[in-house]
Design a protein around this motif. Structure first.
Motif, short mmCIF file in Angstrom:
data_model
loop_
_atom_site.label_atom_id
_atom_site.label_comp_id
_atom_site.label_asym_id
_atom_site.label_seq_id
_atom_site.Cartn_x
_atom_site.Cartn_y
_atom_site.Cartn_z
N ASP A 39 0.83 -1.21 0.00
CA ASP A 39 0.00 0.00 0.00
C ASP A 39 0.86 1.25 0.00
O ASP A 39 0.59 2.20 -0.72
N ILE A 40 1.88 1.24 0.82
CA ILE A 40 2.77 2.38 0.95
C ILE A 40 4.08 2.02 0.25
O ILE A 40 4.91 1.28 0.80
N ALA A 41 4.25 2.50 -0.96
CA ALA A 41 5.43 2.15 -1.75
C ALA A 41 6.66 2.85 -1.15
O ALA A 41 6.68 4.07 -1.04
N TYR A 42 7.66 2.06 -0.81
CA TYR A 42 8.82 2.64 -0.12
C TYR A 42 10.06 2.67 -0.98
O TYR A 42 10.34 1.72 -1.71
N PRO A 43 10.79 3.78 -0.93
CA PRO A 43 12.07 3.85 -1.63
C PRO A 43 13.02 2.80 -1.08
O PRO A 43 12.96 2.44 0.10
N VAL A 94 -1.70 3.76 5.95
CA VAL A 94 -2.36 3.15 4.79
C VAL A 94 -3.60 3.95 4.41
O VAL A 94 -3.86 4.21 3.22
N LYS A 95 -4.36 4.36 5.39
CA LYS A 95 -5.56 5.17 5.12
C LYS A 95 -5.19 6.52 4.51
O LYS A 95 -5.83 6.98 3.56
N VAL A 96 -4.14 7.14 5.06
CA VAL A 96 -3.69 8.43 4.52
C VAL A 96 -3.19 8.24 3.09
O VAL A 96 -3.48 9.06 2.20
N PRO A 147 -2.29 10.78 -0.98
CA PRO A 147 -0.95 10.24 -1.26
C PRO A 147 0.16 11.28 -1.27
O PRO A 147 1.31 10.95 -0.97
N LYS A 148 -0.15 12.53 -1.59
CA LYS A 148 0.91 13.55 -1.62
C LYS A 148 1.50 13.79 -0.24
O LYS A 148 2.68 14.13 -0.12
N LEU A 149 0.69 13.62 0.81
CA LEU A 149 1.21 13.77 2.17
C LEU A 149 2.26 12.70 2.45
O LEU A 149 3.30 12.96 3.07
N VAL A 150 1.98 11.49 2.01
CA VAL A 150 2.93 10.40 2.20
C VAL A 150 4.16 10.61 1.33
O VAL A 150 5.29 10.34 1.75
N ASP A 151 3.97 11.13 0.11
CA ASP A 151 5.11 11.46 -0.75
C ASP A 151 6.11 12.34 0.00
O ASP A 151 7.33 12.07 0.01
N ARG A 152 5.61 13.40 0.61
CA ARG A 152 6.50 14.36 1.28
C ARG A 152 7.22 13.70 2.46
O ARG A 152 8.42 13.88 2.64
N SER A 153 6.46 12.97 3.27
CA SER A 153 7.03 12.37 4.47
C SER A 153 8.08 11.31 4.14
O SER A 153 9.20 11.33 4.66
N VAL A 154 7.73 10.41 3.24
CA VAL A 154 8.63 9.31 2.92
C VAL A 154 9.83 9.80 2.10
O VAL A 154 10.95 9.32 2.27
N SER A 155 9.61 10.77 1.22
CA SER A 155 10.72 11.32 0.44
C SER A 155 11.75 11.98 1.35
O SER A 155 12.97 11.88 1.11
N ALA A 156 11.28 12.63 2.41
CA ALA A 156 12.20 13.25 3.37
C ALA A 156 13.03 12.18 4.07
O ALA A 156 14.25 12.35 4.27
#
Length: 262
Positions: free
Chosen positions: A138-142, A230-232, A237-246
């Motif tokens: 669900d949450i694609a991780y680098p 997962v819900k977020v 998804p853009k919120l997760v983009d920012r958090s995980v990219s950081a």
């Protein structure tokens, strides 16, 4: 007609598969233990207190391995747990073709093919297909790029086959554990702290999986922050983009990458 309930578990020689098998035996199921290494399968059988006749050495990525499992089921199967998996971690440009093909074959093609082959047996028992995926489905991780892609695929397969089998009596549960303390942890150990990963024991994952199976759930996620993420991810998804990219570009993460075995 026998009241025996059988469960076939792939990747049963260690980790989550072993814990699933031990719990299955405790709950009164008759496990069929599948894996590539006979010694570790026999160890699982001993721990679960089940007959060595329940041990099937088979590589689920091959037609021969899947046939051996179909023969072992003998026409009727209550639960199929597609658990076998493998992992390669690191920057995508450093993963070889062998890494990609191995993950695709084990994590995605094999469970689809084995499910196909065992559908007649599952139909007779009005059984259940259980696919062990990952929160990374669900949450694609680098740095888990290819692995995430395979688990996204397994989640998609779970939804598709559930809908295809609607009305047949065969049901589907998708299990999405977070990182787990197994032998595979050695592949990503240096990334645990910088990526703020929470690790569960294999026994915790197995207990939650069996709880979801018995409750007839369509999917199951671990308790805690991952369930919220997962819900977020699905809604924003853009919120997760920012958090995980950081996290991915933080100096401590980049330093940890250099410690990976590639």
């Amino acid at each position: 007609m026998s009241n025996e309930k059988t469960v076939l578990i792939t990747g049963a020689g260690s980790g989550i598969g072993r814990a699933l098998a031990v719990e299955a035996a405790r709950l009164g199921y008759t496990p069929i233990l599948a894996g590539r290494t006979i010694v570790t399968l026999q160890e699982t059988a001993d721990l679960a207190g089940v007959s060595q006749a329940a041990v099937v050495q088979a590589d689920v990525t091959t037609p021969e391995g899947r046939k051996a499992l179909t023969d072992a089921v003998d026409g009727r199967l209550n639960i199929l747990i597609n658990n076998a998996g493998c992992l390669s971690v690191g920057q995508l440009e450093k993963l070889g073709d062998d890494d990609l093909l191995r993950m695709a074959a084990t994590n995605l093609a094999a469970p689809i093919a084995l499910t196909r082959d065992l559908l007649p047996s599952l139909r007779r028992a009005q059984g259940r297909i259980v696919n062990v995926g990952s929160v990374f489905g669900d949450i694609a991780y680098p740095y888990f790029t290819a692995y995430s892609a395979m688990k996204f695929g397994l989640r998609g397969f779970s939804d598709a086959i559930r809908r295809e089998l609607s009305g047949s009596g065969v049901s589907v549960t998708y299990i999405a554990p977070r990182a787990t303390r197994t032998a595979a942890e050695t592949e990503f150990g240096p990334l645990v702290e910088p990526l703020d990963m929470t690790l569960d024991s294999a026994e915790q994952v197995a207990a939650q999986a069996w709880s979801a199976i018995h409750a007839g759930k369509r999917e199951s996620f671990p308790k805690g922050k991952e369930r919220l993420f997962v819900k977020v991810q699905r809604l924003f998804p853009k919120l997760v983009d920012r958090s995980v990219s950081a996290q991915a570009t933080a100096p401590e993460t980049l330093a940890a990458l250099r410690l990976l075995r590639l």
